[in-house]
Scaffold this motif. Structure first.
Motif, PDB file in Angstrom:
ATOM      1  N   GLY A  30      31.819  -2.415  44.830  1.00 16.86           N
ATOM      2  CA  GLY A  30      32.263  -1.052  44.577  1.00 16.86           C
ATOM      3  C   GLY A  30      31.731  -0.070  45.600  1.00 16.86           C
ATOM      4  N   PRO A  31      31.967   1.215  45.375  1.00 13.65           N
ATOM      5  CA  PRO A  31      31.518   2.227  46.325  1.00 13.65           C
ATOM      6  C   PRO A  31      30.047   2.609  46.180  1.00 13.65           C
ATOM      7  N   HIS A  32      29.378   2.105  45.147  1.00 10.17           N
ATOM      8  CA  HIS A  32      28.031   2.592  44.825  1.00 10.17           C
ATOM      9  C   HIS A  32      26.925   1.560  44.999  1.00 10.17           C
ATOM     10  N   ALA A  33      27.266   0.280  45.082  1.00 12.45           N
ATOM     11  CA  ALA A  33      26.252  -0.773  45.170  1.00 12.45           C
ATOM     12  C   ALA A  33      26.438  -1.570  46.459  1.00 12.45           C
ATOM     13  N   PRO A  34      25.360  -2.120  46.986  1.00 10.55           N
ATOM     14  CA  PRO A  34      25.430  -2.751  48.310  1.00 10.55           C
ATOM     15  C   PRO A  34      26.135  -4.107  48.300  1.00 10.55           C
ATOM     16  N   LEU A  35      26.621  -4.475  49.475  1.00 14.77           N
ATOM     17  CA  LEU A  35      27.261  -5.779  49.655  1.00 14.77           C
ATOM     18  C   LEU A  35      26.316  -6.927  49.304  1.00 14.77           C
ATOM     19  N   GLY A  36      25.042  -6.704  49.463  1.00 11.80           N
ATOM     20  CA  GLY A  36      24.063  -7.767  49.215  1.00 11.80           C
ATOM     21  C   GLY A  36      23.567  -7.858  47.792  1.00 11.80           C
ATOM     22  N   THR A  37      24.206  -7.170  46.862  1.00 13.68           N
ATOM     23  CA  THR A  37      23.727  -7.120  45.478  1.00 13.68           C
ATOM     24  C   THR A  37      23.401  -8.492  44.907  1.00 13.68           C
ATOM     25  N   ASP A  38      24.278  -9.463  45.078  1.00 12.26           N
ATOM     26  CA  ASP A  38      24.102 -10.751  44.412  1.00 12.26           C
ATOM     27  C   ASP A  38      22.908 -11.537  44.945  1.00 12.26           C
ATOM     28  N   HIS A  39      22.678 -11.495  46.242  1.00  8.00           N
ATOM     29  CA  HIS A  39      21.506 -12.235  46.733  1.00  8.00           C
ATOM     30  C   HIS A  39      20.221 -11.430  46.536  1.00  8.00           C
ATOM     31  N   VAL A  40      20.317 -10.105  46.509  1.00  9.92           N
ATOM     32  CA  VAL A  40      19.139  -9.281  46.232  1.00  9.92           C
ATOM     33  C   VAL A  40      18.658  -9.509  44.804  1.00  9.92           C
ATOM     34  N   THR A  41      19.575  -9.505  43.845  1.00 16.75           N
ATOM     35  CA  THR A  41      19.171  -9.717  42.455  1.00 16.75           C
ATOM     36  C   THR A  41      18.637 -11.123  42.239  1.00 16.75           C
ATOM     37  N   THR A 156      24.306  -2.694  38.083  1.00 16.81           N
ATOM     38  CA  THR A 156      23.865  -1.337  38.396  1.00 16.81           C
ATOM     39  C   THR A 156      22.517  -1.060  37.753  1.00 16.81           C
ATOM     40  N   ALA A 157      22.346  -1.482  36.500  1.00 14.85           N
ATOM     41  CA  ALA A 157      21.065  -1.295  35.820  1.00 14.85           C
ATOM     42  C   ALA A 157      19.942  -2.033  36.531  1.00 14.85           C
ATOM     43  N   PHE A 158      20.213  -3.268  36.900  1.00 18.80           N
ATOM     44  CA  PHE A 158      19.203  -4.081  37.589  1.00 18.80           C
ATOM     45  C   PHE A 158      18.761  -3.389  38.868  1.00 18.80           C
ATOM     46  N   LEU A 159      19.720  -2.948  39.670  1.00 16.67           N
ATOM     47  CA  LEU A 159      19.373  -2.292  40.930  1.00 16.67           C
ATOM     48  C   LEU A 159      18.649  -0.970  40.699  1.00 16.67           C
ATOM     49  N   ARG A 160      19.069  -0.210  39.697  1.00 17.93           N
ATOM     50  CA  ARG A 160      18.414   1.069  39.419  1.00 17.93           C
ATOM     51  C   ARG A 160      16.943   0.876  39.065  1.00 17.93           C
ATOM     52  N   HIS A 161      16.641  -0.253  38.431  1.00 10.98           N
ATOM     53  CA  HIS A 161      15.240  -0.539  38.110  1.00 10.98           C
ATOM     54  C   HIS A 161      14.482  -1.117  39.301  1.00 10.98           C
ATOM     55  N   ALA A 162      15.027  -2.183  39.883  1.00 16.98           N
ATOM     56  CA  ALA A 162      14.281  -2.949  40.886  1.00 16.98           C
ATOM     57  C   ALA A 162      14.437  -2.418  42.306  1.00 16.98           C
ATOM     58  N   LYS A 165      16.803   2.670  45.530  1.00 17.00           N
ATOM     59  CA  LYS A 165      17.304   3.295  46.763  1.00 17.00           C
ATOM     60  C   LYS A 165      18.608   2.672  47.246  1.00 17.00           C
ATOM     61  N   LEU A 166      18.947   1.499  46.719  1.00 18.27           N
ATOM     62  CA  LEU A 166      20.182   0.830  47.144  1.00 18.27           C
ATOM     63  C   LEU A 166      21.419   1.358  46.419  1.00 18.27           C
TER      64      LEU A 166
END
Length: 245
Positions: A30-41, A156-162, A165-166
């Motif tokens: 989406g427009p709000h989360a990074p391309l690397g979301t899946d490997h970052v999490t 989105t919740a996971f990224l907002r916690h961990a 800034k992404l």
């Protein structure tokens, strides 16, 4: 131990047969989360569990490109074929096993990897090169799993916690407006859609505004606890194959 940060002599001193291998993807979220979301999490869950676990665990570097062709219409998405993905997971797992780290949990953050990952872990185990078990973190978070979409409330919740800034907070409302409320286009229990662009305007599935940092903290805790329990089971299991009946 994070393998990428260690020297070979550091790694040589480890007394363990346990390893975790994070795998994910580089694909639109989406427009709000990074391309690397899946490997970052996936890497975050793997590293947090290894830190909390009471035995030494090797944390391998993440595999950052996965089976993601379903997002190909969105710029920046990278993908490999299921065959290439399986071969890469197998080669890395066998590399770990060659150093004695032959009980491997593959920590996954991308739904598109699940089928191929199950197949390769079974093959590795049956061939006796290592004992490999797949673990997808968002399947291990209890009732929250029902809300798993794509760049929706859970991620989105996971990224907002961990990794706050992404998240591009000024784009979250736009992400919600262009989202689909479910994955795919279904008829007679069959998905008619091949690519995500067929049913979501901006790549999002689910409402990202429903994913706050407090929920993300709970998600990470649940996934971490589940992975630690799995590591116990993998460490204690006899991985030998049953004899012919």
């Amino acid at each position: 131990m994070r393998l990428a940060d260690a020297t070979w002599t550091d790694a040589d001193e480890l007394d363990t047969d346990l390893a975790v291998l994070p795998v994910g993807s580089t694909e639109q979220h989406g427009p709000h989360a990074p391309l690397g979301t899946d490997h970052v999490t996936a890497e975050t869950v793997a590293e947090t569990a290894a830190s909390n676990y009471d035995r030494e665990v090797v944390v391998a570097p993440p595999l950052t490109v996965g089976v993601s062709e379903e997002h190909r219409q969105f710029t920046g998405t990278l993908w490999v074929s299921p065959e290439t993905f399986r071969a890469t997971v197998r080669d890395v797992t066998e590399s770990l096993a060659s150093h004695g780290w032959d009980r491997v949990v593959v920590v996954n953050g991308h739904g598109g990897n699940v089928s191929a990952l199950g197949e390769v872990c079974q093959r590795v185990t049956r061939d006796g090169d290592a004992y490999a078990v797949p673990f997808t973190w968002f399947d291990a978070v209890g009732d929250h799993s029902d809300d798993m979409g794509h760049a929706g409330p859970l991620e989105t919740a996971f990224l907002r916690h961990a990794h706050p800034k992404l998240v591009r907070e000024d784009r979250v409302d736009d992400a919600r407006e262009g989202a689909s409320d479910h994955w795919g286009e279904w008829q007679s229990h069959a998905n008619l859609a091949v690519d995500s662009a067929e049913f979501t305007e901006n790549g999002v599935v689910g409402d990202p505004t429903e994913g706050d940092a407090e929920r993300g903290e709970e998600l990470l805790s649940l996934a971490t606890d589940a992975l630690c329990d799995l590591l116990d089971a993998v460490a204690d299991r006899d991985p030998s194959r049953p004899p012919h009946k």
